[in-house]
Every structure is written in structure tokens, then in C-alpha cells.
Design an enzyme around this catalytic site. Structure first.
Site, mmCIF file in Angstrom:
data_model
loop_
_atom_site.group_PDB
_atom_site.id
_atom_site.type_symbol
_atom_site.label_atom_id
_atom_site.label_comp_id
_atom_site.label_asym_id
_atom_site.label_seq_id
_atom_site.Cartn_x
_atom_site.Cartn_y
_atom_site.Cartn_z
ATOM 1 C CB ALA A 236 -0.328 -13.178 -6.894
ATOM 2 C CD GLU B 56 -7.208 -10.043 -10.905
ATOM 3 O OE1 GLU B 56 -8.136 -9.623 -11.635
ATOM 4 O OE2 GLU B 56 -7.354 -10.930 -10.059
ATOM 5 C CD GLU C 275 4.427 -3.687 -0.072
ATOM 6 O OE1 GLU C 275 4.005 -3.494 1.062
ATOM 7 O OE2 GLU C 275 5.293 -4.532 -0.356
ATOM 8 C CB SER D 44 1.139 9.170 -2.544
ATOM 9 O OG SER D 44 2.522 8.903 -2.439
ATOM 10 C CD GLU D 45 -1.841 9.601 -5.845
ATOM 11 O OE1 GLU D 45 -1.295 8.475 -5.742
ATOM 12 O OE2 GLU D 45 -1.231 10.601 -6.283
HETATM 13 N N1 CAA Z 1 -7.092 -4.704 7.712
HETATM 14 C C1 CAA Z 1 -8.101 -5.619 7.772
HETATM 15 N N2 CAA Z 1 -9.237 -5.501 7.072
HETATM 16 C C2 CAA Z 1 -9.368 -4.420 6.281
HETATM 17 C C3 CAA Z 1 -8.369 -3.434 6.169
HETATM 18 C C4 CAA Z 1 -7.193 -3.599 6.930
HETATM 19 N N3 CAA Z 1 -6.189 -2.710 6.900
HETATM 20 N N4 CAA Z 1 -8.779 -2.486 5.309
HETATM 21 C C5 CAA Z 1 -10.001 -2.861 4.885
HETATM 22 N N5 CAA Z 1 -10.356 -4.030 5.473
HETATM 23 C C6 CAA Z 1 -11.633 -4.748 5.318
HETATM 24 C C7 CAA Z 1 -12.778 -3.833 5.707
HETATM 25 O O1 CAA Z 1 -13.032 -3.874 7.094
HETATM 26 C C8 CAA Z 1 -13.921 -4.383 4.891
HETATM 27 O O2 CAA Z 1 -14.451 -5.516 5.539
HETATM 28 P P1 CAA Z 1 -16.043 -5.781 5.579
HETATM 29 O O3 CAA Z 1 -16.494 -5.806 4.158
HETATM 30 O O4 CAA Z 1 -16.168 -7.076 6.292
HETATM 31 O O5 CAA Z 1 -16.640 -4.617 6.311
HETATM 32 C C9 CAA Z 1 -13.259 -4.865 3.622
HETATM 33 O O6 CAA Z 1 -11.874 -5.064 3.946
HETATM 34 C C10 CAA Z 1 -13.389 -3.882 2.481
HETATM 35 O O7 CAA Z 1 -12.806 -2.670 2.914
HETATM 36 P P2 CAA Z 1 -13.024 -1.282 2.159
HETATM 37 O O8 CAA Z 1 -14.508 -1.020 2.000
HETATM 38 O O9 CAA Z 1 -12.219 -0.257 2.873
HETATM 39 O O10 CAA Z 1 -12.436 -1.608 0.729
HETATM 40 P P3 CAA Z 1 -12.209 -0.684 -0.545
HETATM 41 O O11 CAA Z 1 -12.598 -1.415 -1.743
HETATM 42 O O12 CAA Z 1 -12.793 0.671 -0.299
HETATM 43 O O13 CAA Z 1 -10.598 -0.613 -0.616
HETATM 44 C C11 CAA Z 1 -8.421 0.374 -0.297
HETATM 45 C C12 CAA Z 1 -9.802 -0.037 0.312
HETATM 46 C C13 CAA Z 1 -7.678 0.923 0.922
HETATM 47 C C14 CAA Z 1 -8.533 1.418 -1.348
HETATM 48 C C15 CAA Z 1 -7.700 -0.888 -0.852
HETATM 49 O O14 CAA Z 1 -8.308 -1.339 -2.055
HETATM 50 C C16 CAA Z 1 -6.229 -0.670 -1.110
HETATM 51 O O15 CAA Z 1 -5.422 -0.694 -0.180
HETATM 52 N N6 CAA Z 1 -5.821 -0.479 -2.388
HETATM 53 C C17 CAA Z 1 -4.415 -0.464 -2.776
HETATM 54 C C18 CAA Z 1 -3.960 -1.845 -3.145
HETATM 55 C C19 CAA Z 1 -2.473 -2.033 -2.954
HETATM 56 O O16 CAA Z 1 -1.864 -1.534 -2.020
HETATM 57 N N7 CAA Z 1 -1.886 -2.823 -3.832
HETATM 58 C C20 CAA Z 1 -0.495 -3.160 -3.707
HETATM 59 C C21 CAA Z 1 -0.211 -4.383 -4.500
HETATM 60 S S1 CAA Z 1 0.954 -5.452 -3.744
HETATM 61 C C22 CAA Z 1 2.474 -4.789 -3.970
HETATM 62 O O17 CAA Z 1 2.647 -3.723 -4.446
HETATM 63 C C23 CAA Z 1 3.573 -5.657 -3.426
HETATM 64 C C24 CAA Z 1 4.784 -5.699 -4.268
HETATM 65 O O18 CAA Z 1 4.941 -6.577 -5.058
HETATM 66 C C25 CAA Z 1 5.862 -4.727 -4.045
#
Ligand code: CAA
Length: 382
Positions: free
Chosen positions: A123, A126, A365, A368-369
């Protein structure tokens, strides 16, 4: 022949492919009803599929990420709704517990992800935080000997039949400069006080996979509900999604593969203008291109899984696999509908369901963007 796949992996995916052969008759009613049949989930538990990503020492199969990707391809080819339930349970929830759970948490919760009595939920999302996951507003405050969690999680796969969910909540104030700060992962039993499930969403596809809201209204959990370090929840969620994205790539491959198999069989049978439509070059070229794209997508998914199995970084490769495979699945399923023509638009031939189900793969998850953002950041870093 595939360079990433060994004998054990081939055997496991072959066994699951055999098991899926009897699923077809169960699909229409479950898709209509909007729920996965509990006896099939129980059977997946008995067969060990739900515990594939869990080490043998914790009672699982301890299979490789490559094997799990191949199994998800088979489950998805047979029934995408069932596959996504397993992908979330074993790909995200179990893997996160294995990596970050304390020995007590592993002992208490991992068996519940394997016994087939339900499927775990994750979860994060939101209403106002989807792609911008770090902007989440669910809060967790210390309360007596435990925690009080307040918030509303949206679009949660499996919540209706989950024993517990990994819930991402913020401890402390929202910091606009570092929005991921304070985010903490909690293991929340779904029978805890203050936890309820909202009504099921009505979706375009994947209709037998339940998607509901998870409502936390002064939900009470114990002190030991924190998964990993307090404040490290965003990294836990992101690394969980890295693995999950390999699963969605594999799911896309399975969906595309089955839609194309149906189209190929139909093209060889269906006669127009006095010959099978498979004789027409327009159709042959379309299927040839789709088959090549499918093979490329599978290799990308297995490459990411193979890197993961070797403990090597795979964030970028998982994003590439998900991006390419999910976009490929759109083209493939639409090509399949087109090959079947009017029949393709009808429910009897199933390709319309694969096209609807496959549509989710470029969205959940991480859209694509978002995958492009992850790839570009890695590509252009340093
Ligand atoms: N592994 C470990 N740590 C990571 C990481 C990774 N792959 N990616 C980022 N982090 C860490 C960073 O190192 C950073 O740490 P520090 O602050 O300590 O330096 C912190 O996380 C923040 O990282 P970002 O500055 O990169 O964060 P951001 O706000 O710019 O977001 C993003 C990055 C890639 C856009 C992310 O928000 C994202 O992946 N968004 C999409 C969300 C998503 O996939 N949702 C799916 C919902 S679940 C689902 O769909 C399941 C289902 O039910 C089917």
C-alpha cells in the site's frame, strides 16, 4: 534456447505451464464476479509458487528471479488477473520482507504469504500521490507502546484477501525539500483496529484481481510493525518496485505471447478469398514483427532478473524491461484483435480480454513515463 535460463528454471516454469492448462474454464465466472477463486490461490500455495521468492531457510522454494519471471510469464499467459495477485504477493511483499524484515517478522509473516489462505498487499499509492509516490500523506505517530496510522491508500491489489499489507506512512512533518524524508514501511495486519477495506474498483481489465482502497483510521499497530529502519521506507518501496517491475515485464510477455498464439492459430484456420488469412503478407509481416518484439522483451526481462540473481544493480534494467515489454504488449494484443477481426472484438476468443488486461502494464508499478525518468536519471548520472 535462452542464455539466461537453466534446467531448474525451465523445469519450474514447465510445471506451472502444465498446471495452468486447466484454468480456462474458471476464468469467465471469476472475471464476472471480480474475485480470484480461493481454491486456486490455495493450490498455488501448496505447489510452492507463492513461496518461490522466499529462501528455503524461511520455508520457501528459494527459486531464482529468472525462475520467478518465467513462472509469471506462464501464469500471465493463462490468466493475467491471477498472475498480478501472485506478482504483488511474491514479487513485492515477500521480497521486501525477506530483504528488510527482522527474524521475528520473517517468522511471523512469511508463512502467511505462502500458505495460500490469501495474498499480500503493498500500500503505497494514495489519491494525490501516484507517480509522485514520495508526496504521500498517510501519517504514523507514536502512540503508547505502538503506532497510530491515519490515511487512505488507493488502488490496492489483493487488499480484500490479504492477511496484511506493507503500508508506507510518514513519520514526522512533510518536508517540501526532501519529500521522501520520514517515510516508513509498516507491516499492518488487516484485522488490526482501525483498518478497513473500501469498495472494489470497477476496472477496464484484470477484473478478477481485486483492487480496493485501504482505509487507516487511527489504525493501531505494535512497535515491532516497522519494516527495516524508521525513515527508510521510501527506499524500501523503491527497491521493492525494482523487483516488481521485472514481474510486470514478465507479465506483459505472457499476455502478448498468448494473444499472439491465439492470433497465429486463427490466421491458419480462417479462410477468406479462398485461402487462409495467414497467407496474406500484411498479416504475416505483422505477426513476424510482433514475434520479434516479444522475444526482445523476454530477453530484457530475463536480463534484469539474471542481474538481480547475481546481486548486481538492476534498477535501470528492470525499468527498461518494464517499459519495453509493456509497450510491446499493447501492440501485440491490438495486433491480435485485428487479426481476428470481428471475432477479436467478441468475448468468445479471449483476445479482447488480453488487450484489456494488458493495458494496465504500462500504468501500474510505475507508468511508462516513470520508467523513462528512472532510465534517464541512471543514464545521465555521473
Ligand atoms: N532503490 C533504493 N532507493 C531508491 C531507489 C531505488 N530504486 N530509487 C530512489 N531511491 C531513494 C533515493 O536514493 C533517495 O534517497 P535519499 O533521499 O536518501 O538520497 C530517495 O529514494 C528519493 O529518491 P528520488 O529523489 O529519486 O525520489 P523522487 O521523488 O524523485 O521519485 C520516482 C522517484 C522514480 C519518480 C518514484 O516516485 C517512482 O517510482 N514513482 C512511481 C511510483 C510507482 O511505481 N507506484 C506503483 C504503485 S504500486 C503498484 O502499482 C503495485 C500494484 O498493486 C500492482
Amino acid at each position: 534456447m535462452n542464455p539466461f535460463v537453466g534446467e531448474t528454471e525451465r523445469a519450474l516454469s514447465g510445471a506451472v505451464a502444465d498446471w495452468t492448462k486447466n484454468l480456462a474454464e474458471r476464468i469467465p465466472a471469476a472475471e464476472m464476479e471480480g474475485a480470484l477463486p480461493s481454491d486456486l490461490v490455495a493450490e498455488l500455495g501448496r505447489l510452492g509458487v507463492l513461496g518461490m521468492t522466499i529462501p528455503e531457510a524461511d520455508g520457501g522454494l528459494g527459486a531464482s528471479a529468472v525462475a520467478f519471471a518465467l513462472v509469471l510469464e506462464e501464469l500471465s499467459a493463462a490468466w493475467p488477473s491471477l498472475a498480478v495477485g501472485v506478482a504483488v504477493n511474491s514479487g513485492i511483499v515477500a521480497s521486501s520482507l525477506v530483504r528488510f524484515g527482522s527474524p521475528e517478522q520473517r517468522k511471523r509473516w512469511l508463512p502467511k504469504l505462502m500458505d495460500g489462505a490469501g495474498l499480500g498487499a503493498f500500500a503505497l499509492t494514495e489519491a494525490s500521490s501516484g507517480s509522485d509516490a514520495a508526496s504521500l500523506r498517510t501519517t504514523a505517530r507514536r502512540d503508547g507502546s505502538g503506532w497510530r496510522i491515519d490515511g487512505r491508500k488507493q488502488f490496492i491489489t489483493n487488499a480484500r484477501y490479504a492477511p496484511f499489507a506493507i503500508v508506507l506512512a510518514r513519520v514526522g512533518e512533510f518536508d517540501v525539500k526532501r519529500t521522501s524524508a520520514g517515510i516508513t514501511a509498516f507491516v499492518v495486519p488487516l484485522d488490526a483496529d482501525g483498518v478497513s477495506i473500501g469498495s472494489s474498483e470497477r476496472k477496464m481489465g484484470l477484473r478478477a484481481s481485486d483492487t480496493s482502497a485501504l482505509i487507516l483510521d487511527a489504525a493501531r499497530v505494535d512497535r515491532d510493525a516497522v519494516l527495516g529502519e524508521e525513515g527508510n521506507g521510501f527506499a524500501i518501496a523503491m527497491s521493492g518496485l525494482d523487483g516488481g517491475r521485472i514481474g510486470i515485464a514478465a507479465q506483459s510477455v505472457g499476455i502478448a505471447r498468448r494473444a499472439l498464439e491465439i492470433a497465429r492459430a486463427y490466421a491458419k484456420e480462417r479462410k477468406q478469398f479462398g485461402r487462409p488469412i495467414a497467407d496474406f503478407e500484411g498479416l504475416r509481416f505483422r505477426l513476424a514483427k510482433a514475434d520479434s518484439d516479444l522475444a526482445a522483451a523476454r530477453l530484457l526481462a530475463l536480463r534484469a532478473a539474471w542481474l538481480r540473481d547475481r546481486g548486481r544493480p538492476f534498477t535501470r534494467e528492470a525499468a527498461m524491461a518494464k517499459l519495453y515489454a509493456s509497450e510491446m504488449a499493447q501492440r501485440a494484443t491490438h495486433a491480435a484483435v485485428q487479426v481476428l477481426g470481428g471475432n477479436g472484438y467478441m468475448r468468445d476468443y479471449a483476445v479482447e480480454r488480453y488487450a484489456r488486461d494488458g493495458r494496465a502494464t504500462t500504468i501500474y508499478e510505475g507508468t511508462s513515463e516513470i520508467q523513462r525518468i528512472v532510465i534517464a536519471r541512471s543514464l545521465l548520472a555521473a
